[in-house]
Design a protein around this motif. Structure first.
Motif, PDB file in Angstrom:
ATOM      1  N   THR A 260       0.832  -1.207   0.000  1.00 44.06           N
ATOM      2  CA  THR A 260       0.000   0.000   0.000  1.00 44.06           C
ATOM      3  C   THR A 260       0.866   1.256   0.000  1.00 44.06           C
ATOM      4  N   GLY A 261       1.937   1.234   0.777  1.00 43.96           N
ATOM      5  CA  GLY A 261       2.815   2.387   0.854  1.00 43.96           C
ATOM      6  C   GLY A 261       3.463   2.733  -0.470  1.00 43.96           C
ATOM      7  N   VAL A 262       3.922   1.722  -1.198  1.00 39.30           N
ATOM      8  CA  VAL A 262       4.541   1.974  -2.504  1.00 39.30           C
ATOM      9  C   VAL A 262       3.549   2.615  -3.461  1.00 39.30           C
ATOM     10  N   ILE A 263       2.325   2.096  -3.498  1.00 36.71           N
ATOM     11  CA  ILE A 263       1.314   2.657  -4.400  1.00 36.71           C
ATOM     12  C   ILE A 263       1.011   4.109  -4.034  1.00 36.71           C
ATOM     13  N   LEU A 264       0.829   4.365  -2.738  1.00 38.55           N
ATOM     14  CA  LEU A 264       0.520   5.736  -2.302  1.00 38.55           C
ATOM     15  C   LEU A 264       1.702   6.675  -2.528  1.00 38.55           C
ATOM     16  N   GLY A 265       2.918   6.188  -2.278  1.00 38.76           N
ATOM     17  CA  GLY A 265       4.098   7.008  -2.515  1.00 38.76           C
ATOM     18  C   GLY A 265       4.261   7.332  -3.987  1.00 38.76           C
ATOM     19  N   ALA A 266       4.017   6.334  -4.834  1.00 30.86           N
ATOM     20  CA  ALA A 266       4.107   6.564  -6.273  1.00 30.86           C
ATOM     21  C   ALA A 266       3.028   7.524  -6.751  1.00 30.86           C
ATOM     22  N   LEU A 267       1.832   7.401  -6.183  1.00 29.77           N
ATOM     23  CA  LEU A 267       0.747   8.322  -6.527  1.00 29.77           C
ATOM     24  C   LEU A 267       1.136   9.757  -6.151  1.00 29.77           C
ATOM     25  N   ALA A 268       1.655   9.940  -4.934  1.00 30.97           N
ATOM     26  CA  ALA A 268       2.056  11.275  -4.497  1.00 30.97           C
ATOM     27  C   ALA A 268       3.183  11.821  -5.369  1.00 30.97           C
ATOM     28  N   GLY A 269       4.173  10.973  -5.659  1.00 28.84           N
ATOM     29  CA  GLY A 269       5.274  11.415  -6.495  1.00 28.84           C
ATOM     30  C   GLY A 269       4.828  11.783  -7.895  1.00 28.84           C
ATOM     31  N   SER A 270       3.889  11.006  -8.443  1.00 34.12           N
ATOM     32  CA  SER A 270       3.361  11.302  -9.774  1.00 34.12           C
ATOM     33  C   SER A 270       2.623  12.635  -9.791  1.00 34.12           C
ATOM     34  N   MET A 271       1.874  12.887  -8.731  1.00 33.71           N
ATOM     35  CA  MET A 271       1.152  14.163  -8.634  1.00 33.71           C
ATOM     36  C   MET A 271       2.123  15.330  -8.517  1.00 33.71           C
ATOM     37  N   ILE A 272       3.166  15.164  -7.707  1.00 31.75           N
ATOM     38  CA  ILE A 272       4.145  16.234  -7.515  1.00 31.75           C
ATOM     39  C   ILE A 272       4.831  16.596  -8.825  1.00 31.75           C
ATOM     40  N   ARG A 273       5.174  15.585  -9.614  1.00 32.46           N
ATOM     41  CA  ARG A 273       5.883  15.824 -10.873  1.00 32.46           C
ATOM     42  C   ARG A 273       4.939  16.039 -12.059  1.00 32.46           C
ATOM     43  N   GLY A 274       3.644  15.964 -11.805  1.00 34.15           N
ATOM     44  CA  GLY A 274       2.672  16.147 -12.886  1.00 34.15           C
ATOM     45  C   GLY A 274       2.683  15.016 -13.897  1.00 34.15           C
ATOM     46  N   LEU A 275       2.999  13.805 -13.435  1.00 31.11           N
ATOM     47  CA  LEU A 275       3.115  12.660 -14.337  1.00 31.11           C
ATOM     48  C   LEU A 275       1.922  11.716 -14.275  1.00 31.11           C
ATOM     49  N   PHE A 276       0.978  11.982 -13.360  1.00 27.80           N
ATOM     50  CA  PHE A 276      -0.147  11.046 -13.241  1.00 27.80           C
ATOM     51  C   PHE A 276      -1.041  11.142 -14.472  1.00 27.80           C
ATOM     52  N   ARG A 277      -1.323   9.984 -15.059  1.00 25.51           N
ATOM     53  CA  ARG A 277      -2.305   9.913 -16.141  1.00 25.51           C
ATOM     54  C   ARG A 277      -2.769   8.473 -16.288  1.00 25.51           C
ATOM     55  N   TRP A 278      -4.036   8.333 -16.654  1.00 28.32           N
ATOM     56  CA  TRP A 278      -4.591   6.995 -16.847  1.00 28.32           C
ATOM     57  C   TRP A 278      -4.071   6.418 -18.159  1.00 28.32           C
ATOM     58  N   GLU A 279      -3.627   5.172 -18.109  1.00 32.50           N
ATOM     59  CA  GLU A 279      -3.133   4.492 -19.304  1.00 32.50           C
ATOM     60  C   GLU A 279      -3.724   3.089 -19.353  1.00 32.50           C
ATOM     61  N   ALA A 280      -3.947   2.601 -20.553  1.00 32.38           N
ATOM     62  CA  ALA A 280      -4.432   1.235 -20.746  1.00 32.38           C
ATOM     63  C   ALA A 280      -3.721   0.637 -21.944  1.00 32.38           C
ATOM     64  N   CYS A 281      -3.830  -0.663 -22.079  1.00 29.38           N
ATOM     65  CA  CYS A 281      -3.150  -1.367 -23.164  1.00 29.38           C
ATOM     66  C   CYS A 281      -4.057  -1.427 -24.389  1.00 29.38           C
ATOM     67  N   GLU A 282      -3.533  -0.963 -25.515  1.00 31.91           N
ATOM     68  CA  GLU A 282      -4.311  -0.982 -26.750  1.00 31.91           C
ATOM     69  C   GLU A 282      -3.931  -2.154 -27.651  1.00 31.91           C
TER      70      GLU A 282
END
Length: 348
Positions: A260-282
């Motif tokens: 859980t910590g890794v997911i939340l840390g990655a989420l926070a880091g993605s938000m800080i760097r403006g890298l969060f975006r939804w992606e799916a496999c095409e």
């Protein structure tokens, strides 16, 4: 804190360590496969050299606290069980090859999932399922027959193999190894100029030290009810999936907190760097390759008793032979997998 159940305390320890690792991945570019890929095919060794800094910090910090009696190295799975070289080599090769096919290790998949990549959620789930297929499911009897686990009768690890006994001797070996790894990292000018990367590399190493020290304290306080653990992302993913499905049948653990910590840390880091975006496999073929890789990682990680982080950092930090040997096997397996994906094994 004293009124909380031991399982909850263990989960909180894992949560704190996982948060730092997730942030280190997003803000410090700490990633296993990306380090290899950028070094082998991108001409950029910064991420690879970062591993030297992470390992130097984890090894030295762990053994300083062990010498002070705050980390029980003998109570970790890396020293409790007799080392099986074949399990480390074969399990590491399978894990590394699967990592290349999947495009991430278990830790990397959790980080990418925290950044909105739904493909990585599939990798995480498949990896966790196949980890338990090998750990306690249909493949368990074959795994046990081929790679039996025997409890160690005495001290083992790199220091013991060199005939160096006692905490002081182990600390000297740890100092030598950490200095060599740290020098290898810092002699690379591009990483010395990147203070952000260096800071998060040290933080990632300290997260491992924190987990080993805090679970050692909890192990003592719980009279052995809570195991001594550091970050690892193969079987713990499976344990977390089981907890999410059957929490009333099994309590919360360090594994649940760290995942859980890794997911939340990655989420926070993605938000800080403006890298969060939804992606799916095409591309269904890409998803098939990633699922196959995830299955191989689940099985290989259980055979090797750890992944690129579980053995490659946590196991290495305890100076168990399984750590560097498994990490080397993972690197070789990943290099073979990357070459297949890029060149198709054709002569250059």
């Amino acid at each position: 804190m004293e009124g909380l159940p031991f399982g909850v305390l263990a989960a909180l320890i894992g949560l704190a360590g996982g948060l730092v690792l997730g942030l280190a991945a997003r803000l410090g570019d700490f990633c296993t496969l990306a380090a290899l890929e950028s070094a082998l095919y991108g001409g950029d060794q910064r991420r690879l050299r970062l591993w030297g800094l992470v390992l130097a910090t984890a090894i030295l910090g762990t053994h300083l606290l062990a010498a002070a009696g705050l980390v029980d190295l003998g109570g970790t799975i890396y020293h409790e069980m007799v080392w099986n070289p074949w399990a480390s080599v074969l399990g590491g090769l399978v894990f590394g090859y699967g990592m290349a096919l999947a495009g991430n290790c278990g830790f990397g998949a959790l980080v990418r999932f925290g950044g909105g990549d739904l493909r990585s959620m599939v990798i995480v789930v498949v990896m966790g399922i196949f980890a338990f297929i090998a750990l306690s499911g249909p493949l368990a009897p074959l795994r046990i027959a081929l790679f039996p686990q025997v409890e160690a009768a005495g001290p083992q690890g790199i220091a013991a193999s060199l005939g160096i006994a006692g905490a002081a001797g182990s600390l000297l070996v740890a100092l030598a190894v950490s200095l060599a790894l740290g020098a290898w990292a810092l002699l690379h000018a591009p990483i010395r100029r990147n203070r952000r990367m260096m800071a998060w590399g040290v933080a990632a190493g300290l997260a491992v030290v924190w987990c080993l020290a805090a679970t050692s304290w909890l192990n003592h306080g719980s009279f052995g009810a809570v195991g001594i653990e550091g970050p690892s992302f193969t079987a713990p993913i499976g344990r977390t999936l089981i907890f999410l499905m059957t929490s009333t049948a099994g309590g919360i653990t360090f594994s649940v907190g760290s995942i859980t910590g890794v997911i939340l840390g990655a989420l926070a880091g993605s938000m800080i760097r403006g890298l969060f975006r939804w992606e799916a496999c095409e591309d269904p073929r890409e998803l098939g390759r990633q699922v196959s890789g995830a299955a191989l990682m689940g099985v290989g990680g259980v055979v090797a008793m750890g992944c690129s982080i579980g053995q490659g950092v946590t196991g290495f930090a305890t100076l168990a032979w399984s750590g560097p040997v498994t990490l080397a096997a993972i690197v070789v397996g990943a290099a073979v997998g990357l070459r297949q994906l890029i060149h198709g094994f054709q002569p250059e």
